[in-house]
Design an enzyme around this catalytic site. Structure first.
Site, PDB file in Angstrom:
ATOM      1  CB  THR A  74     -61.926 -11.667  78.670  1.00 19.08           C
ATOM      2  OG1 THR A  74     -62.062 -11.376  77.439  1.00 19.08           O
ATOM      3  CG2 THR A  74     -60.504 -11.905  79.429  1.00 19.08           C
ATOM      4  CD  GLN A 187     -66.913 -13.754  67.221  1.00 18.41           C
ATOM      5  OE1 GLN A 187     -67.917 -13.591  66.640  1.00 18.41           O
ATOM      6  NE2 GLN A 187     -66.118 -12.925  67.729  1.00 18.41           N
ATOM      7  CB  CYS A 334     -57.997  -8.262  70.378  1.00 18.34           C
ATOM      8  SG  CYS A 334     -59.609  -8.800  70.770  1.00 18.34           S
TER       9      CYS A 334
HETATM   10  N1  PMP Z   1     -63.366 -15.165  72.742  1.00 15.81           N
HETATM   11  C1  PMP Z   1     -63.749 -14.848  71.391  1.00 15.81           C
HETATM   12  C2  PMP Z   1     -63.757 -16.092  70.455  1.00 15.81           C
HETATM   13  C3  PMP Z   1     -63.930 -13.430  71.111  1.00 15.81           C
HETATM   14  O1  PMP Z   1     -64.357 -13.179  69.800  1.00 15.81           O
HETATM   15  C4  PMP Z   1     -63.871 -12.341  71.901  1.00 15.81           C
HETATM   16  C5  PMP Z   1     -64.355 -11.114  71.717  1.00 15.81           C
HETATM   17  N2  PMP Z   1     -63.248 -10.578  70.695  1.00 15.81           N
HETATM   18  C6  PMP Z   1     -63.519 -12.911  73.435  1.00 15.81           C
HETATM   19  C7  PMP Z   1     -63.381 -14.256  73.473  1.00 15.81           C
HETATM   20  C8  PMP Z   1     -63.370 -11.884  74.443  1.00 15.81           C
HETATM   21  O2  PMP Z   1     -64.846 -11.409  74.653  1.00 15.81           O
HETATM   22  P1  PMP Z   1     -65.155 -10.076  75.695  1.00 15.81           P
HETATM   23  O3  PMP Z   1     -64.124  -8.952  75.142  1.00 15.81           O
HETATM   24  O4  PMP Z   1     -66.239  -9.669  75.765  1.00 15.81           O
HETATM   25  O5  PMP Z   1     -64.478 -10.465  76.944  1.00 15.81           O
END
Ligand code: PMP
Length: 410
Positions: A74, A187, A334
């Site tokens: 993120t 991913q 999410c």
């Molecule tokens: N991008 C993608 C494609 C994700 O799958 C995720 C996690 N769901 C994120 C960003 C965010 O990752 P994080 O929660 O570790 O910051």
């Protein structure tokens, strides 16, 4: 409590015990700040961070100096997107035509939201829509390019359906047109071979916890040569990470991410070969034994370990309850708190009813063959049972046209 069997590796993975082992001394014994240049505690931590940086760089074909540590994908996405857009903008803040950005409607929220913020602040955005295979092609990008395009941000593989976008081809196109390419590879990295040089990527985001490392740590690759990418820092302060991301480094997390990267480099081929067989078995067995069942997204151009399947004539919440022995997702983690059908599935043209009755099943390094067979059995049983209670399914079997009824149901 009997825990369900874990099939949600796209949400997060179990930290590999070999990763945890390597991290442990950095909590209680080797706790120096890598920014402390005057004593051995600092040097020891700095060495550990350097080793992690090398291992991570190697996994993606980068050089160690091109790795910027963050708190996760993120933050990496925010730094890449806002940092590049404001660095390469055509006109300063306050003016309307600051530059053109290309992204897609089925990106993760951690891309959608920073891009939407830039849009509010005067950047023009083209939101690409995929076809029903879910894929963003280089041709789609080419058709959207403009004189004032400054940034393309397209994920490598989708977190809900596992489809793979044409990133190397998009990279070539962006470089030929002097446009910065950012890819959210959360991913992808650690699961699939990655080479930022030959794949022509400028900025690449990923998170430790999707690749058997710890949560709360990630990285952004920032290209240093041909071309050298500059970014406006989003967190200012002590000037760590070449000024791109200030703040004391999360040494334990970084050590874990480094070890996770080393293990992925060694094991991704074997893991991938095993998981692709099991994914195909899951898809084949469920689609051949249950009618009105579809795999969402392109049949071949997809990650080895992730599938998303819709089951007609079952009610979404009922399905999740009926498969509670399997920890999987009904969309992305999410958004699963809300009852909105997945916006990713909607982007592919999947109807609301079918989108509600979809399962995202994602396997990982620790999944076993027995677990896969168990999941197939449980899902089959659940769908058959739920359909027994569906009058619409009876009508469908009798050959009655129910398209109008289905439509009226929502
Ligand atoms: N991008 C993608 C494609 C994700 O799958 C995720 C996690 N769901 C994120 C960003 C965010 O990752 P994080 O929660 O570790 O910051």
């Amino acid at each position: 409590m009997n825990l369900p069997i874990y099939f949600d590796n796209a949400a997060t993975t179990r930290c590999d015990p070999r990763v945890v082992e390597e991290m442990l001394p950095y909590f209680t014994e080797k706790y120096g700040n890598p920014g402390s240049r005057n004593h051995a505690f600092g040097w020891e931590s700095e060495d550990a961070v350097d080793l992690a940086r090398e291992r991570i760089a190697k996994l993606i074909g980068a050089t160690p100096k091109e790795i910027v540590f963050t708190s996760g994908a993120t933050e990496s996405n925010n730094l890449a997107i806002k940092g590049a857009a404001t660095m390469y903008q055509k006109n300063p803040a306050g003016s309307e035509k600051r530059g053109h950005i290309i992204s897609a409607i089925h990106e993760h929220k951690a891309v959608l939201d920073p891009v939407k913020r830039l849009q509010k602040e005067g950047f023009d955005v083209t939101w690409l829509e995929p076809g029903e295979d879910g894929i963003i092609t280089a041709k789609m990008i080419e058709d959207a390019l403009r004189e004032d395009t400054i940034l393309v941000t397209i994920m490598w593989a989708n977190n809900e359906i596992g489809t793979i976008n044409e990133i190397p081809q998009i990279g070539k196109l962006c470089h030929a047109n002097n446009i910065v390419l950012h890819t959210d590879a959360t991913q992808w990295v650690g699961k699939m071979p990655t080479n930022v040089v030959t794949d022509e990527i400028d900025l690449l985001s990923f998170s430790g916890h999707k690749m058997y490392g710890p949560k709360g740590v990630g990285a952004l690759y920032v290209r240093r040569r041909k071309p050298r990418i500059r970014l406006v820092a989003q967190a200012e302060g002590g000037g760590q990470e070449r000024g791109f991301r200030s703040g004391t480094l999360n040494v334990t997390g970084i050590v874990g991410l480094g070890k996770a990267a080393e293990l992925c480099a060694q094991e991704m081929d074997a893991d991938g070969a095993r998981l692709i067989q099991w994914r195909k078995r899951l898809e084949d067995e469920l689609t051949s034994s249950l009618e009105v069942t579809q795999v969402n997204g392109h049949a071949e151009k997809r990650l080895p370990h992730l599938t998303n399947i819709s089951f007609g004539f079952v009610e979404g919440e009922g399905l999740m309850m009926a498969v509670k022995d399997i920890a999987c997702s009904s969309g992305s983690a999410c958004t699963s708190a809300s009852l909105e059908p997945s916006y990713v599935l909607k982007a592919l043209g999947v109807g609301d009813e079918l989108a509600h009755s979809s399962l995202r099943i994602s396997m990982g390094r620790f999944t076993t063959e027995d677990q896969v067979d168990f999941a197939i059995g449980k899902i089959k049983e659940a769908v058959l049972k739920l359909r027994e209670m569906s009058p619409l399914f009876d009508m469908h079997k009798e050959g009655i046209d129910i398209s109008q009824i289905e439509w009226a149901a929502h």
